[in-house]
Design an enzyme around this catalytic site. Sequence first.
Site, mmCIF file in Angstrom:
data_model
loop_
_atom_site.group_PDB
_atom_site.id
_atom_site.type_symbol
_atom_site.label_atom_id
_atom_site.label_comp_id
_atom_site.label_asym_id
_atom_site.label_seq_id
_atom_site.Cartn_x
_atom_site.Cartn_y
_atom_site.Cartn_z
ATOM 1 N N HIS A 170 0.812 -1.222 0.000
ATOM 2 C CA HIS A 170 0.000 0.000 0.000
ATOM 3 C C HIS A 170 0.848 1.275 0.000
ATOM 4 O O HIS A 170 0.475 2.276 0.608
ATOM 5 C CB HIS A 170 -0.941 0.014 1.208
ATOM 6 C CG HIS A 170 -2.087 -0.934 1.086
ATOM 7 N ND1 HIS A 170 -3.182 -0.693 0.292
ATOM 8 C CD2 HIS A 170 -2.300 -2.139 1.660
ATOM 9 C CE1 HIS A 170 -4.021 -1.709 0.385
ATOM 10 N NE2 HIS A 170 -3.514 -2.602 1.198
ATOM 11 N N SER A 184 -2.923 -10.742 -7.143
ATOM 12 C CA SER A 184 -3.181 -9.876 -8.286
ATOM 13 C C SER A 184 -3.757 -10.612 -9.486
ATOM 14 O O SER A 184 -3.321 -10.443 -10.610
ATOM 15 C CB SER A 184 -1.906 -9.155 -8.690
ATOM 16 O OG SER A 184 -2.194 -8.111 -9.575
ATOM 17 N N ASP A 198 1.059 -4.009 -9.331
ATOM 18 C CA ASP A 198 0.616 -5.318 -9.803
ATOM 19 C C ASP A 198 0.869 -5.474 -11.294
ATOM 20 O O ASP A 198 1.410 -6.490 -11.749
ATOM 21 C CB ASP A 198 -0.877 -5.504 -9.522
ATOM 22 C CG ASP A 198 -1.219 -5.404 -8.048
ATOM 23 O OD1 ASP A 198 -0.294 -5.455 -7.219
ATOM 24 O OD2 ASP A 198 -2.415 -5.279 -7.733
ATOM 25 N N LYS A 240 -11.554 -6.822 -4.420
ATOM 26 C CA LYS A 240 -11.278 -5.382 -4.318
ATOM 27 C C LYS A 240 -12.461 -4.525 -4.750
ATOM 28 O O LYS A 240 -12.681 -3.446 -4.212
ATOM 29 C CB LYS A 240 -10.040 -5.025 -5.145
ATOM 30 C CG LYS A 240 -8.745 -5.477 -4.519
ATOM 31 C CD LYS A 240 -7.543 -4.794 -5.134
ATOM 32 C CE LYS A 240 -7.271 -5.254 -6.519
ATOM 33 N NZ LYS A 240 -6.000 -4.701 -7.053
#
Length: 503
Positions: free
Chosen positions: A59, A160, A205, A253
């Site tokens: 992050h 991912s 990613d 997500k």
Amino acid sequence: MPQDFVPVTQSLSDIYAEAKCDAQKKRYQNLVESFKSIYGVEPEFIARSPGRVNIIGEHIDYAGFPVFPMAVDRDCLIAVSTTSSDTKVHVANVDGKKYPAREFDYDTECIVHIDASIHEWTNYFKSGYKGMLEKLQLKESPAGMNCLMDGSVPSGGGMSSSAAFVCTAAMATMKANKRNLEKSEIVQIAIESERYVGVNSGGMDQTASVMSRADSATFIEFEPEFRTIPVEFPSTEPAISFVVSNTLVTADKVVSAPVCYNLRVVETSVGAMLLAKELGLLDSNPKTYKEVMDIYFTKQDEPKFTSETEQWSYRLEKMLQLVEKYIVKREGYTESEMSHAVGLSDSEFKSKFMSKFPVRAELFQLYTRAVHVFTESLRVVRFRDICESRKSSVSDSKDTFTRLGQLMNESQESCRDNFNCSCPELDELTAISRKAGAYGSRLTGAGWGGCTVSLVSEDQVETFIKTVRKEYFQKRFPNITEDEMSDVIFASRPSSGAYFYTF
């Protein structure tokens, strides 16, 4: 600079480690046979882009700071044939029961309509398709496409899978229309494309998926310019290995973004503007913490540094002091308090920070997010420094394992306590992993479920996996099969990035 295009090969040994080639050969053959049975023709090529595991640096990419991922051998494949007779796109999946086949046609107005409010698997394909065609700006109509996907990256596992899918779709669309863009352009297209499904991605990613090299992790810098540096792991005896374990808590997500991923993007963006305002830097319009740091130090006298790492450490530690001084509300900020703190009206603030992607929160945690961003960035720099400074020495293997593992453990603590992106299952699995012999264990990916990555000496991998299976998986999931188990815990070395496979 030499051009860097996605490589094309007819040999799976160029893509996968020797030990994996036989299994991959069967997988590719099955994909081709399934394609022929669905569409009645042979595929012209297979586009391939892998998932990734982030070793450290969670992050912080959308805050502008470097990250340290490696590609894994779990990947997304899309077999493709083309036609010039129409512009229809057919998208099927080898798991047709779970992912039903869809079709759509090229729209001259918007290329393809994507309803991000509906959780539909082909939205990821559409986003890559749309993003690539926007970039190509074809003078003629695009090719019609028959597509069949086979994905081995666990969905919602923090490796991912969505980015791998979007990257592969963009690559497939590019090649189907007989164009060839450099890897860096494909990465940028994929980053922007994933936003069509409601995810505000920082870019790690997609970069790791497309640009990784076999046997290396990738140190990825985003600001002041995009740069990737392959970094080999230290030579140790025994060798370093990483084990990926999936908590089997799915973290989607798109579904959770308003209170998880997108919220953290807003919290870090607002924090950067607040810090810039307090430091008198708003005229330079910095948008990320990294830009704030860079601008701030153009106006400061600094000591002479002996290395890039030393400069990084000095600057990041100074930024932490500034966070302590200027981001004062430890309990959190309301939306109104944030707008006041950055000097915007409520309507200006809402337009700038709250309108692009859905976000929900009563209190926004600017302070703890900032602490995580700067301490995590320090850990990434120190991890890289250990790898590069110990490449040729095996005499200090134990110390190398311990120091790298400690950085990973500290990362997990910060993800849990400062960024609140862990969950009880991730906390439990990382604790079990350390007891089972991992030098370090942390969540990887967005968090809130998904996977862990653990640093294990190669000679202990088999024992480690056996223990974790017993202590976590067999207790929580007593009916899990052996085939399922091989997908939820496995060792991986750094894999190659994107490829085209032709016949």
